[in-house]
Write a protein that holds these residues in place. Sequence first.
Motif, PDB file in Angstrom:
ATOM      1  N   ALA A 169       0.827  -1.207   0.000  1.00  0.00           N
ATOM      2  CA  ALA A 169       0.000   0.000   0.000  1.00  0.00           C
ATOM      3  C   ALA A 169       0.865   1.264   0.000  1.00  0.00           C
ATOM      4  N   ALA A 170       1.954   1.250   0.718  1.00  0.00           N
ATOM      5  CA  ALA A 170       2.884   2.375   0.838  1.00  0.00           C
ATOM      6  C   ALA A 170       4.200   1.794   1.340  1.00  0.00           C
ATOM      7  N   PRO A 171       5.262   2.609   1.431  1.00  0.00           N
ATOM      8  CA  PRO A 171       6.550   2.031   1.846  1.00  0.00           C
ATOM      9  C   PRO A 171       6.503   1.210   3.134  1.00  0.00           C
ATOM     10  N   ASP A 172       5.783   1.645   4.136  1.00  0.00           N
ATOM     11  CA  ASP A 172       5.709   0.887   5.392  1.00  0.00           C
ATOM     12  C   ASP A 172       4.286   0.477   5.725  1.00  0.00           C
ATOM     13  N   GLU A 173       3.460   0.292   4.692  1.00  0.00           N
ATOM     14  CA  GLU A 173       2.072  -0.109   4.907  1.00  0.00           C
ATOM     15  C   GLU A 173       1.688  -1.240   3.965  1.00  0.00           C
ATOM     16  N   TRP A 174       0.903  -2.171   4.516  1.00  0.00           N
ATOM     17  CA  TRP A 174       0.420  -3.318   3.768  1.00  0.00           C
ATOM     18  C   TRP A 174      -1.064  -3.481   4.027  1.00  0.00           C
ATOM     19  N   VAL A 175      -1.753  -4.119   3.111  1.00  0.00           N
ATOM     20  CA  VAL A 175      -3.180  -4.405   3.270  1.00  0.00           C
ATOM     21  C   VAL A 175      -3.358  -5.915   3.338  1.00  0.00           C
ATOM     22  N   ILE A 176      -4.162  -6.356   4.299  1.00  0.00           N
ATOM     23  CA  ILE A 176      -4.537  -7.763   4.399  1.00  0.00           C
ATOM     24  C   ILE A 176      -6.049  -7.815   4.218  1.00  0.00           C
ATOM     25  N   ALA A 177      -6.513  -8.757   3.389  1.00  0.00           N
ATOM     26  CA  ALA A 177      -7.940  -8.857   3.064  1.00  0.00           C
ATOM     27  C   ALA A 177      -8.435 -10.273   3.317  1.00  0.00           C
ATOM     28  N   PRO A 178      -8.702 -10.611   4.580  1.00  0.00           N
ATOM     29  CA  PRO A 178      -9.191 -11.964   4.882  1.00  0.00           C
ATOM     30  C   PRO A 178     -10.639 -12.154   4.444  1.00  0.00           C
ATOM     31  N   PHE A 179     -10.952 -13.361   4.003  1.00  0.00           N
ATOM     32  CA  PHE A 179     -12.330 -13.691   3.621  1.00  0.00           C
ATOM     33  C   PHE A 179     -13.210 -13.759   4.864  1.00  0.00           C
ATOM     34  N   GLN A 180     -14.490 -13.466   4.655  1.00  0.00           N
ATOM     35  CA  GLN A 180     -15.499 -13.690   5.694  1.00  0.00           C
ATOM     36  C   GLN A 180     -16.139 -15.035   5.443  1.00  0.00           C
ATOM     37  N   PRO A 181     -16.353 -15.859   6.418  1.00  0.00           N
ATOM     38  CA  PRO A 181     -15.798 -15.801   7.769  1.00  0.00           C
ATOM     39  C   PRO A 181     -14.401 -16.397   7.790  1.00  0.00           C
TER      40      PRO A 181
END
Length: 186
Positions: free
Chosen positions: A26-38
């Motif tokens: 997402a940015a130099p020191d940022e990440w995105v995690i997208a876990p499925f529901q549920p």
Amino acid sequence: MIREVIVTTVSAAGKAHIAPFGLIAAAPDEWVIAPFQPSTTLDNLRAVPFLVANYTDDVRIFAGCLTNRRDWPCEPSTRVPPPRLAAALSHAEMEVVSVREDPQRPRFRCRILHRETHAPFEGMNRAKAAVLEGAILVSRLGMLPREKVDSEIAYLQIAIGKTAGEAEREAWEWLMAAVRAHYTAD
């Protein structure tokens, strides 16, 4: 860019959970995690908004998580509640800074709070990459046509046959057993 890692989270009761994930840059020191529901990871992030991204080249952990082998040794992290994998070459400790809700896959934007290196990275191995791709296939067995799964496995098997060590062969066998079990159940 997506980086394949092993994520550790904890429940409100402090129980650790280990899962393979593709973290999205997402940015130099940022990440995105997208876990499925549920999912356990989703529940844990909502209860305790921290995670550890474990960078490991032990592909047995990726294959193991997808074949009900989740009991991997962990050690305390430095700044966040979730532990880190003992087998991590390095790890990044993160806190959730925002959440974008979604009915299928909420997106948790995370900021790195701390990083540590524990062991050297000693190079690439095609069999490790093949096991990782095989693990991703196993995670999608219910979504992909069997012909695609069979053709991908046949191609990945070439790298396993030519370059695998004992750990990669063991992980590959776990995955192939999961594929056989899936198609036998159909």
